[in-house]
Write a protein that holds these residues in place. Structure first.
Motif, PDB file in Angstrom:
ATOM      1  N   LEU A 213       0.985  -1.250  -0.131  1.00  0.00           N
ATOM      2  CA  LEU A 213      -0.021  -0.094   0.039  1.00  0.00           C
ATOM      3  C   LEU A 213       0.857   1.372   0.059  1.00  0.00           C
ATOM      4  N   CYS A 214       0.806   1.947   1.128  1.00  0.00           N
ATOM      5  CA  CYS A 214       1.450   3.222   1.088  1.00  0.00           C
ATOM      6  C   CYS A 214       3.229   3.291   0.941  1.00  0.00           C
ATOM      7  N   PRO A 215       3.894   2.073   0.985  1.00  0.00           N
ATOM      8  CA  PRO A 215       5.350   1.984   0.523  1.00  0.00           C
ATOM      9  C   PRO A 215       5.544   2.228  -0.722  1.00  0.00           C
ATOM     10  N   VAL A 216       4.616   1.565  -1.550  1.00  0.00           N
ATOM     11  CA  VAL A 216       4.657   1.689  -2.836  1.00  0.00           C
ATOM     12  C   VAL A 216       4.458   3.074  -3.465  1.00  0.00           C
ATOM     13  N   LEU A 217       3.486   3.650  -2.932  1.00  0.00           N
ATOM     14  CA  LEU A 217       3.344   5.080  -3.392  1.00  0.00           C
ATOM     15  C   LEU A 217       4.374   5.947  -3.037  1.00  0.00           C
ATOM     16  N   ALA A 218       4.788   5.916  -1.681  1.00  0.00           N
ATOM     17  CA  ALA A 218       5.787   6.689  -1.392  1.00  0.00           C
ATOM     18  C   ALA A 218       7.344   6.356  -2.205  1.00  0.00           C
ATOM     19  N   ALA A 219       7.547   5.207  -2.476  1.00  0.00           N
ATOM     20  CA  ALA A 219       8.681   4.800  -3.213  1.00  0.00           C
ATOM     21  C   ALA A 219       8.833   5.487  -4.491  1.00  0.00           C
ATOM     22  N   LEU A 220       7.501   5.455  -5.361  1.00  0.00           N
ATOM     23  CA  LEU A 220       7.364   6.043  -6.564  1.00  0.00           C
ATOM     24  C   LEU A 220       7.638   7.457  -6.364  1.00  0.00           C
ATOM     25  N   VAL A 221       7.352   8.250  -5.327  1.00  0.00           N
ATOM     26  CA  VAL A 221       7.491   9.662  -5.210  1.00  0.00           C
ATOM     27  C   VAL A 221       9.022   9.803  -4.990  1.00  0.00           C
ATOM     28  N   ASP A 222       9.490   8.946  -4.063  1.00  0.00           N
ATOM     29  CA  ASP A 222      10.840   9.032  -3.838  1.00  0.00           C
ATOM     30  C   ASP A 222      11.576   8.513  -5.059  1.00  0.00           C
ATOM     31  N   ALA A 223      11.408   7.714  -5.774  1.00  0.00           N
ATOM     32  CA  ALA A 223      12.150   7.565  -7.122  1.00  0.00           C
ATOM     33  C   ALA A 223      12.182   8.753  -8.055  1.00  0.00           C
ATOM     34  N   ARG A 224      11.409   9.731  -7.812  1.00  0.00           N
ATOM     35  CA  ARG A 224      11.223  10.944  -8.734  1.00  0.00           C
ATOM     36  C   ARG A 224      11.894  12.259  -8.013  1.00  0.00           C
ATOM     37  N   PHE A 225      11.355  12.391  -6.867  1.00  0.00           N
ATOM     38  CA  PHE A 225      11.795  13.579  -6.007  1.00  0.00           C
ATOM     39  C   PHE A 225      12.777  13.152  -4.823  1.00  0.00           C
ATOM     40  N   GLY A 226      12.828  12.075  -4.586  1.00  0.00           N
ATOM     41  CA  GLY A 226      13.800  11.737  -3.281  1.00  0.00           C
ATOM     42  C   GLY A 226      13.047  11.840  -2.060  1.00  0.00           C
ATOM     43  N   LEU A 227      14.018  11.858  -0.790  1.00  0.00           N
ATOM     44  CA  LEU A 227      13.346  11.930   0.522  1.00  0.00           C
ATOM     45  C   LEU A 227      12.609  13.184   0.623  1.00  0.00           C
ATOM     46  N   PRO A 228      12.993  14.227   0.046  1.00  0.00           N
ATOM     47  CA  PRO A 228      12.074  15.456   0.263  1.00  0.00           C
ATOM     48  C   PRO A 228      10.771  15.122  -0.387  1.00  0.00           C
ATOM     49  N   GLY A 229      10.476  14.600  -1.354  1.00  0.00           N
ATOM     50  CA  GLY A 229       9.268  14.310  -2.115  1.00  0.00           C
ATOM     51  C   GLY A 229       8.440  13.527  -1.168  1.00  0.00           C
ATOM     52  N   ALA A 230       8.929  12.405  -0.879  1.00  0.00           N
ATOM     53  CA  ALA A 230       8.438  11.485   0.232  1.00  0.00           C
ATOM     54  C   ALA A 230       7.866  11.854   1.449  1.00  0.00           C
ATOM     55  N   ARG A 231       8.583  12.930   1.787  1.00  0.00           N
ATOM     56  CA  ARG A 231       8.117  13.696   3.330  1.00  0.00           C
ATOM     57  C   ARG A 231       7.232  14.812   2.731  1.00  0.00           C
ATOM     58  N   LEU A 232       7.213  15.303   1.881  1.00  0.00           N
ATOM     59  CA  LEU A 232       5.987  16.038   1.029  1.00  0.00           C
ATOM     60  C   LEU A 232       4.772  15.278   1.102  1.00  0.00           C
ATOM     61  N   LEU A 233       4.963  14.189   0.790  1.00  0.00           N
ATOM     62  CA  LEU A 233       3.663  13.320   0.555  1.00  0.00           C
ATOM     63  C   LEU A 233       2.944  13.029   2.029  1.00  0.00           C
ATOM     64  N   SER A 234       3.739  12.979   2.783  1.00  0.00           N
ATOM     65  CA  SER A 234       3.197  12.763   4.110  1.00  0.00           C
ATOM     66  C   SER A 234       2.674  14.020   4.593  1.00  0.00           C
ATOM     67  N   LEU A 235       3.352  15.339   4.591  1.00  0.00           N
ATOM     68  CA  LEU A 235       2.538  16.602   4.644  1.00  0.00           C
ATOM     69  C   LEU A 235       1.408  16.589   4.227  1.00  0.00           C
ATOM     70  N   PHE A 236       1.057  16.257   2.933  1.00  0.00           N
ATOM     71  CA  PHE A 236      -0.329  16.201   2.104  1.00  0.00           C
ATOM     72  C   PHE A 236      -0.970  15.478   2.908  1.00  0.00           C
ATOM     73  N   PHE A 237      -0.646  14.235   3.388  1.00  0.00           N
ATOM     74  CA  PHE A 237      -1.614  13.541   4.144  1.00  0.00           C
ATOM     75  C   PHE A 237      -2.005  14.256   5.370  1.00  0.00           C
ATOM     76  N   MET A 238      -1.175  14.783   6.234  1.00  0.00           N
ATOM     77  CA  MET A 238      -1.525  15.339   7.329  1.00  0.00           C
ATOM     78  C   MET A 238      -2.277  16.747   7.117  1.00  0.00           C
ATOM     79  N   LEU A 239      -2.120  17.437   6.200  1.00  0.00           N
ATOM     80  CA  LEU A 239      -2.922  18.652   5.936  1.00  0.00           C
ATOM     81  C   LEU A 239      -4.276  18.233   5.542  1.00  0.00           C
ATOM     82  N   GLY A 240      -4.463  17.050   4.780  1.00  0.00           N
ATOM     83  CA  GLY A 240      -5.713  16.375   4.291  1.00  0.00           C
ATOM     84  C   GLY A 240      -6.470  16.044   5.810  1.00  0.00           C
ATOM     85  N   ALA A 241      -5.680  15.522   6.538  1.00  0.00           N
ATOM     86  CA  ALA A 241      -6.350  15.049   7.956  1.00  0.00           C
ATOM     87  C   ALA A 241      -6.877  16.285   8.898  1.00  0.00           C
ATOM     88  N   THR A 242      -5.942  17.298   8.918  1.00  0.00           N
ATOM     89  CA  THR A 242      -6.573  18.483   9.690  1.00  0.00           C
ATOM     90  C   THR A 242      -7.930  19.093   8.776  1.00  0.00           C
TER      91      THR A 242
END
Length: 502
Positions: free
Chosen positions: A71-100
């Motif tokens: 599930l989530c690891p695959v999505l995060a890895a796809l982002v990581d492959a293109r944008f690296g660790l900062p991109g994967a962390r931005l994905l987490s930020l998107f989820f937390m902003l959505g939760a708020t």
């Protein structure tokens, strides 16, 4: 009508300001990948390689991951492959902003705009939200999915009973993403009955039963047809027992969530005593549910925040405690919003009281777990040093926390070539299997590893203090390894010792 639209736009503008502030708090954190992030992203890359190229997946991989790796690891890895660790962390930020945002929408539906804005403002600055918003693991996605499921349940309170089934697949995905999210499933079921009771009466029980069926069917199927149960047992229910005392866990809970939880409890008590107190002019004409119903809702939302504490006390383990607190505080935040508005009072008589609570919550978030984000060693210099001595596609390497260098050096090596200090299965020259301390001693005496990295300072739950001195002594006594480099991380964080085979 114009006043209602104006109030809606003002509310949305304030919410946007809250989200911008939340993003700023998360983005100010900076460090190289933590062990959990490396495991999370590496698992996604392994799954992608398996799907695209048929690369074998380690047979026990799922039992070492606290969520379904597909599930989530695959999505995060796809982002990581293109944008690296900062991109994967931005994905987490998107989820937390959505939760708020979903928390705001749910609280607005339950109460009104003012408690909803207060709930969002409090949730945005608690430690769990700040850290998970810049932490590339599956926790942020699980929080978002729980928020989406809860919002769906509240939003369909007056819809046909079967509409509650819309929340079921979302909740199941939350549990699949992070097994610990299952702690909140009973809350969702009871919430489904409670929010529908004022409109459906006893038929709301049927609504809760439908949700139970919608949750149970896919969960039971997943447990039967996959190895998820092994992963749940190894990483969530049985594999994490530690030695942390109840007093220590209680103190951490008070520090990390105390201001918000006390505000939620105060809001629950005030709401049970009085249903409305001019939280918004638009709700004055609405009916107020009975006192028993209000008390049950407050008990449910506040009680959910205690589930993580009880679970961790049962495990006697504080590892990932802040993550689990975030799951429960997502629900308690709605009542905390009510509590904050009740502190302000009618006609904004005491706004300073609400400001004190919010600032206290903000200070806790900024000074506790925000500091935690920089508590593990920055590994960029270590990775540069290792890159010179890791043979592309070959070699065997020993490290206390191997997932981090394996992640950063994944273009020339893979995790299967790295051994941690948790376990070893070494076969000596006579074909005999060696395990535990004996396995490490024999492997190092034979010069089996090409590179050894010692004295890695890591957080609780990752370090292996019992095995580290054994391995260090074996390295020195073998005569097969020479010191290569010392990468210092500061006096308070220790150092990495790198040794390579002579």
């Amino acid at each position: 009508m114009a006043g209602c639209r104006r109030r809606t736009w003002v509310s949305r503008a304030i919410l946007l300001s809250v989200l911008v502030f939340q993003a700023a708090l998360s983005l100010r954190l900076e460090n190289t990948a933590f062990q959990d992030e490396a495991v999370h992203l590496a698992s996604g890359h392994v799954q992608i390689a398996h799907l695209l190229n048929g690369t074998p997946v380690p047979p026990d991989y799922a039992s070492h991951f606290s969520g379904t790796p597909l599930l989530c690891p695959v999505l995060a890895a796809l982002v990581d492959a293109r944008f690296g660790l900062p991109g994967a962390r931005l994905l987490s930020l998107f989820f937390m902003l959505g939760a708020t945002t979903l928390l705001y929408a749910m609280t607005r539906r339950l109460f009104s705009e003012r408690p909803a804005l207060a709930a969002a403002a409090l949730f945005a600055v608690i430690p769990s939200t700040i850290v998970l918003g810049h932490f590339a693991t599956c926790d942020s996605a699980a929080v978002f999915l729980l928020a989406l499921a809860a919002w769906s349940i509240v939003r369909t309170d007056r819809a046909p009973l079967v509409a509650v089934l819309l929340a079921a697949p979302v909740a199941v995905l939350a549990v699949g993403t992070k097994y610990a999210a299952g702690l909140c499933l009973p809350t969702l079921v009871v919430l489904a009955a409670l929010v529908a009771w004022p409109h459906r009466g006893r038929r709301s029980i049927v609504r809760a039963v439908l949700l139970v069926i919608g949750l149970a069917a896919p969960i039971l199927a997943g447990l039967h047809f996959s190895d998820v149960l092994d992963g749940v047992g190894a990483t969530t229910t049985a594999g994490g027992h530690g030695t942390d005392g109840a007093r220590e866990l209680l103190w951490k809970s008070v520090v990390w969530s105390g201001p918000m939880f006390l505000t939620a409890c105060g809001g629950a008590i005030a709401y049970a005593r009085r249903g409305r107190m001019n939280e918004s002019p638009s709700v004055a004409r609405l009916g107020v549910p009975g006192g028993v119903w209000r008390a049950l809702l407050g008990l449910l939302l506040c009680g959910t925040a205690l589930l993580a504490l009880g679970y961790q006390i049962n495990l006697a383990n504080s590892v990932a405690f802040y993550e689990y607190l975030g799951f429960g505080l997502l629900f308690a935040a709605s009542m905390a919003g009510v509590g904050l508005i009740r502190l302000v009072g009618e006609h904004f008589r005491f706004p300073q009281l609400a400001c004190v609570v919010w600032v206290a919550t903000l200070c806790v978030g900024v000074t506790t777990l925000a500091e935690w984000f920089t508590s593990w060693p920055e590994s960029s210099r270590l990775n540069v040093a290792l890159r010179q001595y890791v043979t592309p596609g070959a070699g065997r390497y020993l490290a206390e926390a191997p997932d981090v260098p394996a992640y950063y050096l994944r273009d020339i090596t893979d995790r299967t070539r790295w051994t941690s200090l948790r376990s070893i299965g070494y076969q000596d020259t006579h074909g005999a299997g060696r395990h535990g301390e004996d396995g490490y001693r024999k492997a190092l005496a034979d010069g089996w590893f090409d590179v050894v990295v010692l004295d890695v300072v890591v957080l609780d739950g990752v370090a292996t203090p019992r095995m580290e001195p054994v391995v260090a002594a074996a390295v020195r006594g073998s005569g097969k390894y020479r010191p290569l480099d010392t990468v210092s991380f500061g006096e308070d964080q220790g150092r990495d010792r790198i040794r390579v085979k002579r």
